[in-house]
Motif scaffolding. Structure first.
Motif, PDB file in Angstrom:
ATOM      1  N   TYR B  49       7.963   7.012   1.474  1.00  0.00           N
ATOM      2  CA  TYR B  49       8.967   7.445  -0.334  1.00  0.00           C
ATOM      3  C   TYR B  49      10.741   6.937   0.682  1.00  0.00           C
ATOM      4  O   TYR B  49      10.756   6.990   1.893  1.00  0.00           O
ATOM      5  CB  TYR B  49       9.323   8.826  -0.564  1.00  0.00           C
ATOM      6  CG  TYR B  49       8.215   8.825  -1.586  1.00  0.00           C
ATOM      7  CD1 TYR B  49       6.333   9.767  -0.997  1.00  0.00           C
ATOM      8  CD2 TYR B  49       8.537   9.241  -2.109  1.00  0.00           C
ATOM      9  CE1 TYR B  49       5.666  10.137  -1.998  1.00  0.00           C
ATOM     10  CE2 TYR B  49       7.305   9.740  -3.486  1.00  0.00           C
ATOM     11  CZ  TYR B  49       5.726  10.276  -3.330  1.00  0.00           C
ATOM     12  OH  TYR B  49       5.074   9.871  -4.205  1.00  0.00           O
ATOM     13  N   PHE B  50      11.122   6.501  -0.462  1.00  0.00           N
ATOM     14  CA  PHE B  50      12.320   5.714   0.093  1.00  0.00           C
ATOM     15  C   PHE B  50      13.705   6.444  -1.324  1.00  0.00           C
ATOM     16  O   PHE B  50      13.489   6.049  -1.986  1.00  0.00           O
ATOM     17  CB  PHE B  50      12.927   4.245   0.184  1.00  0.00           C
ATOM     18  CG  PHE B  50      13.543   4.485   0.520  1.00  0.00           C
ATOM     19  CD1 PHE B  50      14.921   3.498   0.058  1.00  0.00           C
ATOM     20  CD2 PHE B  50      15.202   4.160   2.020  1.00  0.00           C
ATOM     21  CE1 PHE B  50      15.999   2.917  -0.200  1.00  0.00           C
ATOM     22  CE2 PHE B  50      15.781   3.817   2.310  1.00  0.00           C
ATOM     23  CZ  PHE B  50      16.788   3.333   1.661  1.00  0.00           C
ATOM     24  N   SER B  51      14.220   7.043  -0.851  1.00  0.00           N
ATOM     25  CA  SER B  51      15.152   7.196  -1.865  1.00  0.00           C
ATOM     26  C   SER B  51      14.675   8.701  -3.084  1.00  0.00           C
ATOM     27  O   SER B  51      15.035   7.791  -3.927  1.00  0.00           O
ATOM     28  CB  SER B  51      16.150   6.521  -2.444  1.00  0.00           C
ATOM     29  OG  SER B  51      17.078   5.790  -1.109  1.00  0.00           O
ATOM     30  N   GLU B  52      13.894   9.153  -3.014  1.00  0.00           N
ATOM     31  CA  GLU B  52      13.490   9.978  -3.815  1.00  0.00           C
ATOM     32  C   GLU B  52      11.995   9.200  -4.705  1.00  0.00           C
ATOM     33  O   GLU B  52      11.871   9.557  -4.949  1.00  0.00           O
ATOM     34  CB  GLU B  52      13.981  10.630  -4.124  1.00  0.00           C
ATOM     35  CG  GLU B  52      15.218  11.279  -3.483  1.00  0.00           C
ATOM     36  CD  GLU B  52      16.317  12.380  -5.310  1.00  0.00           C
ATOM     37  OE1 GLU B  52      15.786  12.588  -5.990  1.00  0.00           O
ATOM     38  OE2 GLU B  52      17.365  11.358  -4.856  1.00  0.00           O
ATOM     39  N   THR B  53      12.097   7.396  -3.928  1.00  0.00           N
ATOM     40  CA  THR B  53      10.921   7.068  -4.782  1.00  0.00           C
ATOM     41  C   THR B  53       9.981   6.481  -3.898  1.00  0.00           C
ATOM     42  O   THR B  53      10.786   6.208  -2.303  1.00  0.00           O
ATOM     43  CB  THR B  53      11.845   5.236  -4.960  1.00  0.00           C
ATOM     44  OG1 THR B  53      13.100   5.910  -6.589  1.00  0.00           O
ATOM     45  CG2 THR B  53      10.741   4.739  -6.110  1.00  0.00           C
ATOM     46  N   GLN B  54       8.641   6.584  -4.322  1.00  0.00           N
ATOM     47  CA  GLN B  54       7.852   6.285  -4.089  1.00  0.00           C
ATOM     48  C   GLN B  54       7.950   4.438  -4.091  1.00  0.00           C
ATOM     49  O   GLN B  54       7.410   3.601  -4.927  1.00  0.00           O
ATOM     50  CB  GLN B  54       6.740   6.482  -4.221  1.00  0.00           C
ATOM     51  CG  GLN B  54       5.062   6.013  -3.899  1.00  0.00           C
ATOM     52  CD  GLN B  54       3.793   6.305  -3.987  1.00  0.00           C
ATOM     53  OE1 GLN B  54       3.091   5.353  -4.797  1.00  0.00           O
ATOM     54  NE2 GLN B  54       3.716   7.778  -4.275  1.00  0.00           N
ATOM     55  N   ARG B  55       8.048   3.618  -3.111  1.00  0.00           N
ATOM     56  CA  ARG B  55       7.700   2.547  -2.577  1.00  0.00           C
ATOM     57  C   ARG B  55       6.895   2.053  -1.982  1.00  0.00           C
ATOM     58  O   ARG B  55       6.492   1.241  -2.756  1.00  0.00           O
ATOM     59  CB  ARG B  55       8.811   1.955  -1.110  1.00  0.00           C
ATOM     60  CG  ARG B  55      10.018   2.262  -1.431  1.00  0.00           C
ATOM     61  CD  ARG B  55      10.945   1.442  -0.519  1.00  0.00           C
ATOM     62  NE  ARG B  55      10.586   1.637   0.455  1.00  0.00           N
ATOM     63  CZ  ARG B  55      11.704   0.965   1.475  1.00  0.00           C
ATOM     64  NH1 ARG B  55      12.482   0.155   1.478  1.00  0.00           N
ATOM     65  NH2 ARG B  55      11.212   1.187   3.675  1.00  0.00           N
ATOM     66  N   ASN B  56       5.979   2.444  -1.477  1.00  0.00           N
ATOM     67  CA  ASN B  56       4.227   1.930  -1.465  1.00  0.00           C
ATOM     68  C   ASN B  56       2.831   2.979  -1.690  1.00  0.00           C
ATOM     69  O   ASN B  56       3.422   4.193  -1.199  1.00  0.00           O
ATOM     70  CB  ASN B  56       4.299   1.308  -0.362  1.00  0.00           C
ATOM     71  CG  ASN B  56       5.039   0.140   0.220  1.00  0.00           C
ATOM     72  OD1 ASN B  56       5.404  -0.623  -0.504  1.00  0.00           O
ATOM     73  ND2 ASN B  56       6.517   0.297   1.030  1.00  0.00           N
ATOM     74  N   LYS B  57       2.053   2.539  -1.537  1.00  0.00           N
ATOM     75  CA  LYS B  57       0.723   3.659  -2.242  1.00  0.00           C
ATOM     76  C   LYS B  57      -0.082   2.872  -1.422  1.00  0.00           C
ATOM     77  O   LYS B  57      -0.539   1.850  -0.990  1.00  0.00           O
ATOM     78  CB  LYS B  57       1.103   3.916  -2.740  1.00  0.00           C
ATOM     79  CG  LYS B  57      -1.160   5.049  -3.264  1.00  0.00           C
ATOM     80  CD  LYS B  57      -0.584   5.382  -5.323  1.00  0.00           C
ATOM     81  CE  LYS B  57      -0.998   6.399  -4.748  1.00  0.00           C
ATOM     82  NZ  LYS B  57      -2.857   7.209  -4.239  1.00  0.00           N
ATOM     83  N   GLY B  58      -0.755   3.321  -0.594  1.00  0.00           N
ATOM     84  CA  GLY B  58      -3.070   3.410  -0.117  1.00  0.00           C
ATOM     85  C   GLY B  58      -3.619   3.406  -1.141  1.00  0.00           C
ATOM     86  O   GLY B  58      -3.863   4.046  -1.835  1.00  0.00           O
ATOM     87  N   ASN B  59      -4.507   3.578  -0.582  1.00  0.00           N
ATOM     88  CA  ASN B  59      -6.025   3.193  -1.356  1.00  0.00           C
ATOM     89  C   ASN B  59      -6.542   4.524  -0.501  1.00  0.00           C
ATOM     90  O   ASN B  59      -7.428   4.487  -0.589  1.00  0.00           O
ATOM     91  CB  ASN B  59      -6.898   2.199  -0.569  1.00  0.00           C
ATOM     92  CG  ASN B  59      -6.388   0.717  -0.697  1.00  0.00           C
ATOM     93  OD1 ASN B  59      -6.021   0.773  -1.947  1.00  0.00           O
ATOM     94  ND2 ASN B  59      -6.587   0.243  -0.333  1.00  0.00           N
ATOM     95  N   PHE B  60      -5.772   5.621  -1.339  1.00  0.00           N
ATOM     96  CA  PHE B  60      -6.283   7.103  -1.837  1.00  0.00           C
ATOM     97  C   PHE B  60      -6.834   7.390  -3.031  1.00  0.00           C
ATOM     98  O   PHE B  60      -5.619   6.804  -4.147  1.00  0.00           O
ATOM     99  CB  PHE B  60      -5.472   7.478  -0.937  1.00  0.00           C
ATOM    100  CG  PHE B  60      -5.607   8.029   0.436  1.00  0.00           C
ATOM    101  CD1 PHE B  60      -5.002   7.296   1.266  1.00  0.00           C
ATOM    102  CD2 PHE B  60      -6.277   9.025   0.933  1.00  0.00           C
ATOM    103  CE1 PHE B  60      -5.205   7.092   3.105  1.00  0.00           C
ATOM    104  CE2 PHE B  60      -6.945   8.732   2.288  1.00  0.00           C
ATOM    105  CZ  PHE B  60      -6.306   7.868   2.845  1.00  0.00           C
ATOM    106  N   PRO B  61      -7.004   7.580  -3.743  1.00  0.00           N
ATOM    107  CA  PRO B  61      -7.835   8.848  -5.318  1.00  0.00           C
ATOM    108  C   PRO B  61      -5.915   9.432  -5.900  1.00  0.00           C
ATOM    109  O   PRO B  61      -5.434  10.242  -4.573  1.00  0.00           O
ATOM    110  CB  PRO B  61      -8.911   9.235  -5.120  1.00  0.00           C
ATOM    111  CG  PRO B  61      -8.903  10.291  -3.301  1.00  0.00           C
ATOM    112  CD  PRO B  61      -8.405   9.231  -3.088  1.00  0.00           C
TER     113      PRO B  61
END
Lengths: 110, 113
Positions: B49-61
């Motif tokens: 997260y950066f500045s309240e925004t999710q920037r990247n996500k891994g491979n999780f459910p």
């Protein structure tokens, strides 16, 4: 997909020895490479960070080198001490996240 | 300057429950990343997260979610817990710009029974 491998998986040495821990990675398009130390059940302590434009970094008895072209980094520990016993992890930072190796578990005995 | 703090340090839950973990980054750091560490899979990236925004996500459910507040503190939530969610959850903060060096907290040890 980046894959990070660390050799050896475990190492047991007497106090005073100089050590080399190896880290290899498959994708050389890294932004930086970071070495960490982890004590059992604890979080990660950053040891050294090498930017992609750098060849090595030093901190006290630790020296880390980076060779992007061959996809390798080494962590050199001089004059090892029992307090150095821990798991050492390397991680590459590509475009958006750290990719960790499996670690080298180091034991230094008196 | 205080380091990254995570609360709680230990949690025991049962299958099917949900859990919320909290992370306070180093003062001035605006990026927070979460990782899961298990003996079998090692350290795996969950999200950033950066500045309240999710920037990247891994491979999780989708059971794994997170958020970041205006003061950069972050929480992650795991719903419908499974035995395999037992792990050490680590949070890392990164200063804006510069080297992207990540500084880790002590982690939250989650045990699912």
């Amino acid at each position: 997909k980046q894959e990070v491998t660390q050799i050896p998986a475990a190492l047991s040495v007497p106090e005073g020895e100089n050590l080399v821990l190896n880290c290899s990675f498959t994708d050389s398009a890294i932004y930086n490479l970071q070495w960490f130390r982890q004590d059992p059940g604890k979080g990660l302590t950053s040891l050294l960070l090498i930017q992609s434009s750098q060849r090595e970094q030093t901190s006290g008895r630790l020296n880390a080198s980076l060779d992007k072209s061959s996809g390798r980094s080494t962590l050199y520990i001089a004059a090892s001490q029992p307090g150095d016993s821990a798991t050492y992890l390397c991680a590459t930072y590509n475009t958006d996240k750290l990719i960790f190796g499996t670690g080298t578990r180091l034991q230094v005995f008196p | 300057k205080a380091g990254v703090t995570q609360t709680p340090r230990y949690l025991i839950k049962t299958r099917g429950q949900q859990v919320t973990l909290s992370c306070s980054p180093i003062s001035g750091h605006r990026s927070v990343s979460w990782y899961q560490q298990t003996p079998g899979q090692g350290l795996q990236f969950l999200f950033e997260y950066f500045s309240e925004t999710q920037r990247n996500k891994g491979n999780f459910p989708g059971r794994f979610s997170g958020r970041q507040f205006s003061n950069s503190r972050s929480e992650m939530n795991v719903s419908t817990l499974e035995l395999g969610d037992s792990a050490l959850y680590l949070c890392a903060s990164t200063p804006w710009g510069g080297s992207n060096e990540q500084f880790f907290g002590p982690g939250t040890r989650l045990t699912v029974l």
